[in-house]
Design an enzyme around this catalytic site. Structure first.
Site, PDB file in Angstrom:
ATOM      1  N   GLU A   1       0.494 -16.623  -3.606  1.00 21.78           N
ATOM      2  CA  GLU A   1       0.094 -15.400  -4.322  1.00 21.78           C
ATOM      3  C   GLU A   1       0.216 -14.268  -3.324  1.00 21.78           C
ATOM      4  O   GLU A   1      -0.691 -14.038  -2.522  1.00 21.78           O
ATOM      5  CB  GLU A   1      -1.363 -15.519  -4.794  1.00 21.78           C
ATOM      6  CG  GLU A   1      -1.596 -16.596  -5.821  1.00 21.78           C
ATOM      7  CD  GLU A   1      -1.039 -16.233  -7.193  1.00 21.78           C
ATOM      8  OE1 GLU A   1      -0.567 -15.102  -7.387  1.00 21.78           O
ATOM      9  OE2 GLU A   1      -1.079 -17.106  -8.065  1.00 21.78           O
TER      10      GLU A   1
ATOM     11  N   CYS B   1      -3.948  -6.505  -5.134  1.00 21.92           N
ATOM     12  CA  CYS B   1      -2.546  -6.914  -5.196  1.00 21.92           C
ATOM     13  C   CYS B   1      -1.893  -6.324  -6.435  1.00 21.92           C
ATOM     14  O   CYS B   1      -0.693  -6.101  -6.464  1.00 21.92           O
ATOM     15  CB  CYS B   1      -2.439  -8.426  -5.189  1.00 21.92           C
ATOM     16  SG  CYS B   1      -3.529  -9.200  -6.378  1.00 21.92           S
TER      17      CYS B   1
HETATM   18  P1  NAD Z   1      -2.716 -11.308   5.273  1.00 18.30           P
HETATM   19  O1  NAD Z   1      -1.385 -11.854   4.913  1.00 18.30           O
HETATM   20  O2  NAD Z   1      -2.834 -10.497   6.500  1.00 18.30           O
HETATM   21  O3  NAD Z   1      -3.782 -12.518   5.426  1.00 18.30           O
HETATM   22  C1  NAD Z   1      -4.078 -13.383   4.366  1.00 18.30           C
HETATM   23  C2  NAD Z   1      -4.559 -14.715   4.915  1.00 18.30           C
HETATM   24  O4  NAD Z   1      -3.466 -15.407   5.521  1.00 18.30           O
HETATM   25  C3  NAD Z   1      -5.639 -14.615   5.997  1.00 18.30           C
HETATM   26  O5  NAD Z   1      -6.583 -15.634   5.786  1.00 18.30           O
HETATM   27  C4  NAD Z   1      -4.847 -14.848   7.279  1.00 18.30           C
HETATM   28  O6  NAD Z   1      -5.631 -15.363   8.335  1.00 18.30           O
HETATM   29  C5  NAD Z   1      -3.837 -15.873   6.812  1.00 18.30           C
HETATM   30  N1  NAD Z   1      -2.600 -15.954   7.595  1.00 18.30           N
HETATM   31  C6  NAD Z   1      -1.898 -14.946   8.146  1.00 18.30           C
HETATM   32  N2  NAD Z   1      -0.779 -15.431   8.742  1.00 18.30           N
HETATM   33  C7  NAD Z   1      -0.771 -16.766   8.544  1.00 18.30           C
HETATM   34  C8  NAD Z   1       0.107 -17.822   8.916  1.00 18.30           C
HETATM   35  N3  NAD Z   1       1.224 -17.586   9.610  1.00 18.30           N
HETATM   36  N4  NAD Z   1      -0.191 -19.091   8.525  1.00 18.30           N
HETATM   37  C9  NAD Z   1      -1.307 -19.340   7.789  1.00 18.30           C
HETATM   38  N5  NAD Z   1      -2.198 -18.379   7.448  1.00 18.30           N
HETATM   39  C10 NAD Z   1      -1.931 -17.104   7.808  1.00 18.30           C
HETATM   40  O7  NAD Z   1      -3.221 -10.475   3.988  1.00 18.30           O
HETATM   41  P2  NAD Z   1      -4.485  -9.500   3.830  1.00 18.30           P
HETATM   42  O8  NAD Z   1      -4.251  -8.244   4.587  1.00 18.30           O
HETATM   43  O9  NAD Z   1      -5.751 -10.255   4.050  1.00 18.30           O
HETATM   44  O10 NAD Z   1      -4.411  -9.194   2.247  1.00 18.30           O
HETATM   45  C11 NAD Z   1      -3.587  -8.223   1.684  1.00 18.30           C
HETATM   46  C12 NAD Z   1      -2.332  -8.830   1.102  1.00 18.30           C
HETATM   47  O11 NAD Z   1      -2.674  -9.887   0.197  1.00 18.30           O
HETATM   48  C13 NAD Z   1      -1.548  -7.847   0.254  1.00 18.30           C
HETATM   49  O12 NAD Z   1      -0.180  -8.022   0.510  1.00 18.30           O
HETATM   50  C14 NAD Z   1      -1.893  -8.225  -1.175  1.00 18.30           C
HETATM   51  O13 NAD Z   1      -0.950  -7.827  -2.123  1.00 18.30           O
HETATM   52  C15 NAD Z   1      -1.995  -9.704  -1.051  1.00 18.30           C
HETATM   53  N6  NAD Z   1      -2.793 -10.294  -2.139  1.00 18.30           N
HETATM   54  C16 NAD Z   1      -2.129 -10.952  -3.132  1.00 18.30           C
HETATM   55  C17 NAD Z   1      -2.847 -11.475  -4.197  1.00 18.30           C
HETATM   56  C18 NAD Z   1      -2.136 -12.181  -5.314  1.00 18.30           C
HETATM   57  O14 NAD Z   1      -2.813 -12.871  -6.067  1.00 18.30           O
HETATM   58  N7  NAD Z   1      -0.834 -12.062  -5.472  1.00 18.30           N
HETATM   59  C19 NAD Z   1      -4.240 -11.348  -4.237  1.00 18.30           C
HETATM   60  C20 NAD Z   1      -4.887 -10.689  -3.194  1.00 18.30           C
HETATM   61  C21 NAD Z   1      -4.138 -10.163  -2.143  1.00 18.30           C
END
Ligand code: NAD
Length: 514
Positions: free
Chosen positions: A268, A302
């Site tokens: 997601e 998102c």
């Molecule tokens: P982010 O990608 O920085 O982090 C999200 C999660 O991923 C965190 O728990 C982080 O520690 C983990 N993570 C990061 N790199 C990783 C890796 N290489 N391997 C495993 N885990 C890893 O995102 P954010 O800043 O917390 O959230 C914002 C983003 O999330 C936006 O792009 C938003 O659109 C998206 N989002 C999408 C949805 C959806 O349902 N499509 C919902 C909420 C947020």
């Protein structure tokens, strides 16, 4: 500030009246001895907790606990697992205000939105409880006499949930409540920006588990840490499914790592959501939907509206309406009554917003309103901003990127085909909408030649999905579907069974093997 609501959720060992403990440890939540990090409240910039990333030994112990919990959990009747979820839902109802207060403190959501997020958890509990009596497969006719075929859905195994900061409870609940009724233990690595919300959820699950000794406690665990911890989880083949929510950059890494071991990932990821406003649209409705979708959660959903694609004949009128609405939006501390726009999550996010606005200007965009830091009567340490409205060409490169902040690009179109092409030309494919009174336009937009997004709405904004429908998007959004509809199938394995109740052994395809 006092944090009594944290005591109510059993979190006073982490934070108590503004004090923080450096290590949180309990049998179900783990912080280790490796690198540490601070959690700050976006509302004030103050440090509210300090954690240490779970060590590799601790992750190993959590994984082993999940694996052995699965052995017991998978053999319990699904309605009994549903009973657990029913109790979790009731406890979430009982503690709704306290849970919402954690979200407001840690993620900066205004109170109404935080309550709405907890309500999503409650709603998905109700959905999952019903589902626990309906995890159905098909019965299929066989070409062989005296045979029957059927399809069953069985528990999958430990599921890892990696979540983003902006929905610190809802996203886990979509996964975990369905995962529980499906018979899967859940190991949750929340965002390093919102671990308190995860621990609060774990407390609620613990309360429910205490009333049901027949369910193994290891079905729900939280591991706190950053991307390295997330990466280690993705590498571990004892997690047949990794459900990851966050940026597209994160999703690419998760997909590659989980794919390399032929595991499944449910992604997601980012959105770049658009709304087409047709000449026939009810502009009063469209205006309200645009404002809510674009500035809600300070543009950090998102599904936040990022692009308005307005017909040339109404773009001036619509823009004038928005320019009237935006200055009246109350920006402030999210816990204060009347606030509609809270802070950005942190300074990094503020800098990203500024960089995108500069890029938009350099690419021919004109900032019609806002975009700057807002400092009137708000805590100095928080990054509050005036939501921005920018007029720009649809094909400016910055318009095709997701900036996780309240920037609304105003684009124009002439024909519906052109509008749909603009809607679809970005790499992301999460949410989209059309405002129109024309049945032809509406039906075209939701048809095969219309929006290419996972969500395509008519006369309703891009954000604020209900849990009854499957949630997720295409292309760079990752293709995953969570929450309602048949999303539960992600958390189960399918087995096809052929049963011979006759006395012979006929082979398929007419093969004779003698
Ligand atoms: P982010 O990608 O920085 O982090 C999200 C999660 O991923 C965190 O728990 C982080 O520690 C983990 N993570 C990061 N790199 C990783 C890796 N290489 N391997 C495993 N885990 C890893 O995102 P954010 O800043 O917390 O959230 C914002 C983003 O999330 C936006 O792009 C938003 O659109 C998206 N989002 C999408 C949805 C959806 O349902 N499509 C919902 C909420 C947020």
């Amino acid at each position: 500030m006092s944090y009594e609501f944290l005591s109510q959720l059993g979190l006073d060992s982490v934070v108590s009246n503004g004090q923080y403990a450096s290590v949180y440890s309990a049998d179900t939540a783990t912080a280790g001895t490796a690198a540490g990090f601070e959690v700050t409240s976006p509302n004030t910039g103050e440090v509210i907790a300090r954690f240490k990333d779970a060590s590799s030994e601790q992750l190993e112990s959590v994984t082993q606990t999940a694996v052995s919990a699965f052995e017991e959990f998978k053999s319990l009747p699904a309605p009994l697992r549903g009973e657990l979820v029913r109790r979790i839902g009731n406890l979430a109802r009982e503690h709704k205000e306290a849970l919402a207060a954690v979200i407001t403190l840690e993620s900066g959501k205004i109170v109404q939105e935080a309550l709405g997020e907890v309500q999503e958890w409650i709603d998905v509990c109700d959905f999952a409880v019903g589902l626990s009596r309906q995890l159905h497969g098909l019965s299929i006719v066989s070409e062989r006499p005296g045979h029957r075929m059927m399809e069953q859905w069985l528990p999958l195994g430990p599921v890892a949930v990696i979540s983003a900061f902006n929905f610190p409870m809802a996203v886990w609940s979509w996964n975990a409540m369905l995962g529980f009724v499906c018979g899967d233990p859940i190991v949750w690595k929340p965002s390093e920006k919102s671990p308190l919300a995860a621990l609060a959820c774990q407390s609620i699950v613990n309360m429910a588990l205490e009333t049901m000794p027949e369910i193994p406690r290891g079905i729900s665990q939280v591991v706190v840490g950053g991307r390295e911890l997330g990466q280690a989880i993705c590498e571990d083949k004892r997690y047949p499914l990794v459900s990851a929510t966050g940026s597209t950059a994160m999703g690419r890494k998760v997909a590659a790592t989980v794919g390399a071991r032929l595991g499944r990932s449910l992604l997601e990821l980012g959105g770049n959501n658009a709304m087409i406003v047709s000449p026939t649209a009810d502009l009063d409705l469209a205006q309200r939907a645009i404002v809510f979708s674009a500035v809600g959660t300070c543009g950090q959903r998102c599904t936040s509206l990022r692009r308005v694609i307005a017909h040339e004949s109404i773009v001036e009128d619509l823009t004038a309406r928005l320019l009237k609405s935006y200055p009246s939006l109350r920006i402030g501390h999210p816990a204060e009554q009347g606030t509609l726009v809270g802070p950005l999550i942190d300074e990094g996010s503020f800098k990203q917003m500024q960089a995108s606005i500069e890029a938009a200007k350099a690419q021919g965009g004109e900032v019609l309103y806002g975009g700057d830091r807002f400092t009137d009567s708000v805590p100095e340490g928080g990054f509050y901003v005036r939501p921005a409205i920018v007029r720009i060409a649809h094909d400016a490169p910055i318009v095709h990127e997701e900036t996780f902040a309240p920037i609304l690009y105003i684009l124009t179109y002439n024909t519906l085909e052109e509008a749909i092409a603009i809607n679809n030309e970005v790499p992301q494919g999460l949410s989209s909408a059309i405002f129109t009174e024309s049945m032809r336009e509406a039906e075209t937009f939701v048809s095969a030649v219309g929006s290419d997004c996972g969500i395509a709405n008519v006369n309703i904004g891009t954000s604020g999905a209900e849990i009854g429908g499957a949630f997720g998007g295409e292309k760079d959004t990752g293709g995953g579907r969570e929450s309602g509809s048949d999303a539960w199938r992600n958390y189960m394995r399918r087995t096809t069974n052929t049963i011979n109740y006759g006395g012979a052994l006929p082979l398929a395809q007419g093969i004779v093997f003698e």
